[in-house]
Design an enzyme around this catalytic site. Structure first.
Site, PDB file in Angstrom:
ATOM      1  CG  ASN A   1      -1.589  -5.639  -8.709  1.00 30.44           C
ATOM      2  OD1 ASN A   1      -1.264  -4.731  -7.951  1.00 30.44           O
ATOM      3  ND2 ASN A   1      -2.808  -5.730  -9.200  1.00 30.44           N
TER       4      ASN A   1
ATOM      5  CB  CYS B   1      -0.926   0.014   1.207  1.00 29.23           C
ATOM      6  SG  CYS B   1      -2.006   1.476   1.239  1.00 29.23           S
TER       7      CYS B   1
ATOM      8  CE  LYS C   1      -1.051  -5.205  -4.581  1.00 32.16           C
ATOM      9  NZ  LYS C   1      -2.304  -4.432  -4.712  1.00 32.16           N
TER      10      LYS C   1
ATOM     11  N   GLY D   1      -7.030  -5.275  -9.456  1.00 33.71           N
ATOM     12  CA  GLY D   1      -7.363  -4.331  -8.398  1.00 33.71           C
ATOM     13  C   GLY D   1      -8.355  -3.297  -8.882  1.00 33.71           C
ATOM     14  NE  ARG D   2      -5.282   1.595  -9.358  1.00 38.09           N
ATOM     15  CZ  ARG D   2      -4.819   2.371 -10.330  1.00 38.09           C
ATOM     16  NH1 ARG D   2      -5.324   3.567 -10.505  1.00 38.09           N
ATOM     17  NH2 ARG D   2      -3.837   1.969 -11.105  1.00 38.09           N
TER      18      ARG D   2
ATOM     19  CG  ASP E   1      -0.423  -0.566 -16.089  1.00 39.51           C
ATOM     20  OD1 ASP E   1      -1.161   0.158 -15.399  1.00 39.51           O
ATOM     21  OD2 ASP E   1       0.730  -0.230 -16.429  1.00 39.51           O
TER      22      ASP E   1
END
Length: 241
Positions: free
Chosen positions: A119, A19, A58, A143-144, A121
């Site tokens: 992870n 994060c 992660k 993710g996003r 793109d």
């Protein structure tokens, strides 16, 4: 304690040491742990000892361009008992800007023997295939890109299977958005609508009159409001901005 409370619902524990947000990394957590690999290793080790479920980690490319230590960090996680890793190909300094570094992902994959997930793109079936081909990773983590697009997982599955994929219609997007809202409200109560607004706005992407629809979503207070402002057959010409 977590295992006792959740029982069979707990399938694994993923330690997020990637994060980049200031309120997390600025407190010594998240990606800041990549600057203290000894502490990070102890956290992984103690977590593995404390539970019986798989523990994964992660992390990112590094803190900044001058401090890139993803491959070394991956080895430390593996040595302390992590059973799989996810590497995001940007530094903490980048946040989510620029392109994810696939070469870094490939380096992490080569550095360890446990499964590695790429992870960053991965936003389509094609980008998933490209990422896997360039990195050699065992899978991808989304993710996003999944915000407002839960259909993305089916698109990637189709790409992996070499099958054609048909994008959802506006009606299907509306149906899933309403289901999302209904489930959240059932679980969290009426106050969930405030939290839902930002998530539901993502479903409007690509809709005709999307900007006006997002404004209307932000004014919704109930599920009935949402159904009323989001027409069953999409926004018509009179509704478009």
């Amino acid at each position: 304690m977590i295992e006792r409370e959740l029982g069979k619902q707990l399938l694994g524990i993923d330690l997020n040491m990637g994060c980049p947000m200031p309120k997390i990394a600025g407190n010594g957590d998240g990606c800041a742990l990549m600057q203290n690999s000894t502490l990070a290793g102890r956290i992984v080790e103690q977590t593995v000892r404390a539970v019986t479920v798989p523990v994964t980690v992660k992390f990112r490319k590094g803190w900044d361009e001058a401090h890139q230590n993803a491959a070394e960090f991956a080895k430390i996680c593996e040595q302390n008992g992590a059973v799989a890793l996810t590497i995001h190909g940007r530094t903490r300094e980048q946040l989510y800007a620029g392109e994810a570094d696939r070469a870094c992902m490939a380096e992490v994959k080569r550095a360890v023997k446990i499964p590695v997930f790429a992870n960053g793109d991965v936003h389509s079936g094609a980008s998933a295939l490209e990422t896997l081909a360039e990195t050699g990773c065992d899978g991808v983590m989304i993710g996003r890109a999944a915000l407002g697009d839960p259909f993305l997982f089916a698109e990637i599955q189709a790409a992996l299977a070499g099958q054609a994929y048909r994008k959802p219609s506006p009606e299907q997007r509306r149906e899933i958005a309403l289901r999302h809202a209904s489930m959240a409200l059932e679980q969290k109560g009426p106050h969930a609508m405030i939290e839902l607004r930002k998530h539901l706005a993502f479903y409007a992407r690509g809709e005709r009159g999307a900007s006006k629809l997002r404004v209307r979503i932000n004014a919704c207070k109930t599920l009935a409001d949402l159904k009323e402002i989001w027409p069953e057959h999409g926004l018509g010409a009179d509704d478009a901005p």
